[in-house]
Design a protein around this motif. Structure first.
Motif, PDB file in Angstrom:
ATOM      1  N   UNK A   1       0.826  -1.202   0.000  1.00 33.04           N
ATOM      2  CA  UNK A   1       0.000   0.000   0.000  1.00 33.04           C
ATOM      3  C   UNK A   1       0.869   1.264   0.000  1.00 33.04           C
ATOM      4  N   UNK A   2       1.871   1.301   0.868  1.00 32.96           N
ATOM      5  CA  UNK A   2       2.791   2.450   0.844  1.00 32.96           C
ATOM      6  C   UNK A   2       3.482   2.554  -0.504  1.00 32.96           C
ATOM      7  N   UNK A   3       3.921   1.401  -0.999  1.00 31.83           N
ATOM      8  CA  UNK A   3       4.683   1.385  -2.247  1.00 31.83           C
ATOM      9  C   UNK A   3       3.851   1.880  -3.403  1.00 31.83           C
ATOM     10  N   UNK A   4       2.609   1.414  -3.498  1.00 32.33           N
ATOM     11  CA  UNK A   4       1.782   1.820  -4.628  1.00 32.33           C
ATOM     12  C   UNK A   4       1.504   3.311  -4.570  1.00 32.33           C
ATOM     13  N   UNK A   5       1.316   3.854  -3.368  1.00 30.49           N
ATOM     14  CA  UNK A   5       1.068   5.291  -3.269  1.00 30.49           C
ATOM     15  C   UNK A   5       2.316   6.082  -3.664  1.00 30.49           C
ATOM     16  N   UNK A   6       3.481   5.668  -3.138  1.00 37.50           N
ATOM     17  CA  UNK A   6       4.711   6.410  -3.474  1.00 37.50           C
ATOM     18  C   UNK A   6       4.991   6.362  -4.963  1.00 37.50           C
ATOM     19  N   UNK A   7       4.877   5.151  -5.550  1.00 39.64           N
ATOM     20  CA  UNK A   7       5.178   5.080  -6.977  1.00 39.64           C
ATOM     21  C   UNK A   7       4.080   5.756  -7.785  1.00 39.64           C
ATOM     22  N   UNK A   8       2.845   5.796  -7.233  1.00 38.53           N
ATOM     23  CA  UNK A   8       1.795   6.533  -7.919  1.00 38.53           C
ATOM     24  C   UNK A   8       2.125   8.017  -7.973  1.00 38.53           C
ATOM     25  N   UNK A   9       2.600   8.563  -6.846  1.00 36.46           N
ATOM     26  CA  UNK A   9       3.011   9.968  -6.826  1.00 36.46           C
ATOM     27  C   UNK A   9       4.148  10.202  -7.797  1.00 36.46           C
ATOM     28  N   UNK A  10       5.107   9.252  -7.811  1.00 37.72           N
ATOM     29  CA  UNK A  10       6.239   9.381  -8.724  1.00 37.72           C
ATOM     30  C   UNK A  10       5.743   9.398 -10.163  1.00 37.72           C
ATOM     31  N   UNK A  11       4.795   8.493 -10.457  1.00 37.97           N
ATOM     32  CA  UNK A  11       4.263   8.412 -11.812  1.00 37.97           C
ATOM     33  C   UNK A  11       3.620   9.725 -12.216  1.00 37.97           C
ATOM     34  N   UNK A  12       2.870  10.322 -11.288  1.00 39.52           N
ATOM     35  CA  UNK A  12       2.233  11.597 -11.598  1.00 39.52           C
ATOM     36  C   UNK A  12       3.297  12.664 -11.877  1.00 39.52           C
ATOM     37  N   UNK A  13       4.353  12.658 -11.064  1.00 38.03           N
ATOM     38  CA  UNK A  13       5.462  13.588 -11.293  1.00 38.03           C
ATOM     39  C   UNK A  13       6.117  13.353 -12.644  1.00 38.03           C
ATOM     40  N   UNK A  14       6.321  12.082 -12.983  1.00 42.90           N
ATOM     41  CA  UNK A  14       6.936  11.765 -14.275  1.00 42.90           C
ATOM     42  C   UNK A  14       6.057  12.259 -15.420  1.00 42.90           C
ATOM     43  N   UNK A  15       4.721  12.109 -15.243  1.00 41.89           N
ATOM     44  CA  UNK A  15       3.842  12.534 -16.332  1.00 41.89           C
ATOM     45  C   UNK A  15       3.939  14.047 -16.515  1.00 41.89           C
ATOM     46  N   UNK A  16       4.053  14.790 -15.409  1.00 39.47           N
ATOM     47  CA  UNK A  16       4.182  16.254 -15.535  1.00 39.47           C
ATOM     48  C   UNK A  16       5.517  16.623 -16.180  1.00 39.47           C
ATOM     49  N   UNK A  17       6.562  15.875 -15.803  1.00 39.09           N
ATOM     50  CA  UNK A  17       7.875  16.148 -16.398  1.00 39.09           C
ATOM     51  C   UNK A  17       7.828  15.907 -17.901  1.00 39.09           C
ATOM     52  N   UNK A  18       7.130  14.846 -18.295  1.00 43.02           N
ATOM     53  CA  UNK A  18       6.952  14.537 -19.713  1.00 43.02           C
ATOM     54  C   UNK A  18       6.203  15.670 -20.401  1.00 43.02           C
ATOM     55  N   UNK A  19       5.195  16.213 -19.705  1.00 44.57           N
ATOM     56  CA  UNK A  19       4.457  17.314 -20.295  1.00 44.57           C
ATOM     57  C   UNK A  19       5.297  18.569 -20.442  1.00 44.57           C
ATOM     58  N   UNK A  20       6.189  18.807 -19.458  1.00 39.92           N
ATOM     59  CA  UNK A  20       7.002  20.018 -19.512  1.00 39.92           C
ATOM     60  C   UNK A  20       8.056  19.947 -20.597  1.00 39.92           C
ATOM     61  N   UNK A  21       8.469  18.721 -20.951  1.00 39.68           N
ATOM     62  CA  UNK A  21       9.586  18.596 -21.876  1.00 39.68           C
ATOM     63  C   UNK A  21       9.200  17.960 -23.202  1.00 39.68           C
ATOM     64  N   UNK A  22       8.101  17.237 -23.230  1.00 38.92           N
ATOM     65  CA  UNK A  22       7.683  16.598 -24.471  1.00 38.92           C
ATOM     66  C   UNK A  22       8.510  15.395 -24.858  1.00 38.92           C
TER      67      UNK A  22
END
Lengths: 168, 493, 101
Positions: free
Chosen positions: B166-187
């Motif tokens: 449960x902790x792991x899925x939440x942490x990696x979920x947050x990471x995934x959201x961050x990665x998606x924003x980084x992808x959006x910022x850089x394309x």
């Protein structure tokens, strides 16, 4: 290119997704919450259609609704003898949770506003399955293979966890 | 040859491990009717062979290019870490033969999971593409959840696994959201492409916020405060060999990902140091994480009465020390982390192996059960003292080299005050490591405790772990030379 | 056409709701459902950026793999929940705490 009706449908779906998500995190009936999650997943699939990701929309429906949700429902039903068991047992810290997630939401909204995304409309991208397939066996072939290893061990491990106890 | 085929020739260790995985699964099925002990030892031999092949094929000079269309960096950092993962997995595999918790259990899936994790750790350490980073990190995670919950009839093991997932899925979920924003910022999903795109624009605190989300996932893997909640419970509940694995393998791979992000994706190399993209505040973030992580880890370790929990907090403290090195943002820092991870393998696995052997006899992980240890087994006591003093960083043991490199890197980066905080933390660490030593040597134990019995395997493993700690400093140049290539990150080759 | 920002707002709202669920839910299966919301929110971002920023399908490949990972995690998590349930006859993460937090 999209008509007014298409736009209106989008916002209706968006409202539905958010309402279902709200029920998922607030509702007190676990089975209803699972069905609300179905609605949310379907709505997200609709977004994918709007975004021209037709293959992904299909995958979303098949895997999320057909697979993950069925799993969750099995989980709900097999772990609760009483069908509509109330899940709010014990003290739940709603207020701190609401404050924290409200802060997260505010920060995210701020980020969305602060960044210049440089969005461009490239027009109708056409069917996505062909470029997606080419990437999966081309540049992303390693990721594809790793996903297969991941599926293999998840399958093996889940079977192991559930089987061993019934055997012993 | 095509790019994929060429890449495969630089991918022998990983291929060997995936092949071993397939053989192990089939062999497990074919030996279903065998008696447990016999089947376990056959599977261990197969997997051990595969891991040895991976270990020896991973030694050697680093490549110098990107593999699989820039998914994997075949560079110096990967060249240092691949053998670390193979060796860690090999030790853990043999530990599990000797652990009391796993003695009467069929090990088919466990062996398969250990081999898979070793391969996934290598993928993780080499990833330079956001998709690959996420996918390999999740592969390591899923395998870890399963290993932690392996004793499915033990309540502690199950609870630990549930908390972990449960902790792991939440942490990696947050990471995934961050990665998606980084992808959006850089394309782009390519880490070097991300750097290029970020360097060409101006950024405000929004980049820092995205970075914080991503740090959630990495922090979870290396057990950095405040993403460490799972760590003590999982370390306590998991079978001890798995605990040993988690404290070394995923931590090392997590640091590799951290270096990829903070040194390659979000900084531009300049001479021997890495200048963070303006607005990312990467150095501040690392410094804060490191100070909080080491202090909380070490202080909390002081209060523990269970040795597994104590080692869990001590591993958080070590993560903080390595983060301190990472905050230096220089080639020396990469080298220092390389040295630290190699040394940490021997000292931490050693300490856990002593815990495993003691648990075989006493059936307890409580510090109190170690009273009078000296009288019961002087050899084990001496070994434990060596591992603990090495963990503390005291010369003449090898742990000193690890601390030395990190502190030099920090001081060279003009972060003297941070080095002072690190020094204070070593003093705190001394208190709890010495507390364990005192309990073992000075406190009287039971009048007639059960005696220890070693198998030949125990003696070999103990020697393999203790000797490097004892004589490591004599081979300073070899250690330095082996880890020096870690400075050659993909874009610096 | 729907502006990119609107997708991002929806994704941000889903993410925040997921976080809220994770923080306030006490039932393991409910927490899992909230986690699925988080995964979906990230996927909306990925697909939206794929269309409007990258102009290629890289983000869609990522999203597809995220769905695979989510399926694996759900399967493993539920297997653990079931296994633990047989031991405890309840799935309440607060009460599942022989381990101190």
């Amino acid at each position: 290119m999209e008509s007014m009706a298409a736009q209106a449908i989008f916002y209706v779906v968006a409202a539905l997704v958010l309402a279902s998500a709200l029920y998922v995190v607030l509702g007190s009936n676990l089975v209803h919450a699972a069905f609300a999650l179905v609605a949310a997943f379907f709505g997200v699939a609709v977004f994918y259609v709007y975004l021209g990701a037709d293959f992904l929309a299909g995958a979303q429906v098949l895997i999320y609704v057909g697979g993950i949700l069925t799993l969750l429902l099995f989980g709900v039903m097999l772990t609760n003898r009483i069908y509509d068991l109330k899940i709010r047992t014990g003290k739940v810290q709603v207020l701190p949770g609401a404050l924290a997630s409200g802060l997260v939401f505010a920060l995210l909204i701020w980020i969305i506003g602060a960044v210049d995304w440089g969005a461009m409309d490239t027009g109708d991208p056409g069917p996505s399955s062909e470029p997606l397939g080419r990437l999966l066996v081309g540049d992303y072939v390693l990721a594809f293979e790793i996903a297969s290893v991941l599926l293999l061990i998840a399958l093996m491990g889940a079977a192991m966890l559930v089987r061993r106890r019934s055997g012993s | 040859m095509s790019d994929a085929a060429l890449s495969l020739t630089r991918f022998i260790p990983e291929l060997a491990l995936v092949g071993t995985l397939a053989v192990v699964i089939v062999a497990d099925l074919l030996t279903q009717r065998w008696e447990t002990l016999r089947a376990n030892s056959l599977l261990t031999w197969i997997a051990g062979g595969g891991l040895l092949v991976a270990l020896f094929t991973s030694l050697g000079p680093p490549g110098g290019g990107a593999l699989f269309a820039s998914m994997i960096a075949d560079d110096g950092l990967l060249a240092v870490l691949r053998p670390v993962f193979a060796l860690t997995a090999l030790f853990v595999l043999l530990f599990s033969l000797r652990a009391r918790e796993l003695e009467s259990v069929r090990m088919g899936e466990m062996v398969a999971l250990i081999v898979t994790t070793a391969a996934a750790l290598m993928w993780m350490a080499g990833s330079v593409n956001l998709v690959m980073i996420y996918l390999s990190l999740e592969t390591v995670s899923v395998a870890s959840y399963l290993m932690v919950g392996y004793l499915s009839s033990e309540r502690l093991s199950n609870e630990a696994s549930l908390k972990y997932i449960l902790f792991g899925a939440v942490s990696t979920g947050a990471m995934l959201f961050g990665l998606s924003l980084l992808y959006g910022m850089t394309g782009t999903l390519d880490l070097y492409g991300v750097r290029e795109a970020l360097a060409s624009g101006a950024h405000g605190p929004e980049l820092l916020l995205v970075l914080v989300l991503i740090a959630g996932g990495i922090g979870f893997k290396i057990a950095a405060v405040p993403f460490h909640f799972w760590c003590p419970d999982v370390y306590t509940g998991a079978p001890t060999p798995v605990t040993a694995f988690l404290s070394v393998g995923p931590k090392a791979a997590g640091f590799a990902v951290l270096i990829r992000f903070f040194y390659s994706g979000l900084a531009t190399p300049e001479g021997g140091s890495f200048l963070p993209i303006p607005g990312s505040e990467a150095q501040t973030l690392l410094i804060v994480l490191s100070v909080v992580t080491m202090t909380l880890g070490n202080v909390a370790a002081l209060l523990q009465t269970n040795l597994k929990r104590l080692l869990a907090y001590s591993s958080i403290g070590h993560a903080g020390t390595m983060l301190m090195g990472a905050a230096a943002l220089s080639s020396e820092a990469v080298h220092a982390i390389g040295v630290y991870l190699v040394v940490y393998l021997f000292m931490n696995l050693g300490a856990f192996f002593v815990v495993i052997l003691a648990h075989r006899v006493t059936g307890s992980f409580d510090l109190a059960s170690y009273a009078g240890f000296w009288k019961r087994s002087p050899v084990l006591t001496i070994a434990m003292v060596v591992f603990l003093l090495s963990l503390l960083g005291m010369p003449p043991f090898m742990g000193f080299a690890a601390k030395y490199y990190v502190f030099i890197a920090v001081i060279q980066a003009d972060l003297v005050w941070l080095a002072v905080v690190g020094g204070l933390n070593v003093a705190v660490a001394a208190a709890y490591y010495l507390k364990v030593v005192m309990t073992m040597v000075i406190e009287p134990g039971e009048a007639s405790p059960p005696a220890f019995a070693f198998s030949r395997l125990d003696a070999v493993l103990l020697a393999l772990l203790a000797i490097p700690n004892l004589v490591g400093l004599l081979f300073w140049n070899a250690l330095d030379g082996f880890t020096r290539v870690s400075r050659q990150l993909l874009d610096l080759v | 056409m729907i502006p990119l920002e609107h997708y991002l707002y929806i994704a941000a709202a889903l993410f925040a709701l997921g976080v809220f669920g994770v923080l306030t839910r006490r039932n393991a299966v409910s927490v899992l459902m909230s986690i699925e919301l988080i995964f979906n929110s990230a996927n909306i971002n990925l697909v939206a950026f794929s269309r409007y920023v990258e102009g290629a399908v890289g983000g869609q490949v990522f999203a597809l793999l995220v769905i695979v990972v989510a399926a694996c995690e759900a399967a493993v998590a539920l297997a653990i929940v079931m296994s633990l349930y047989r031991l405890l006859k309840e799935v309440n993460i607060d009460r599942a705490s022989e381990l101190r937090g």
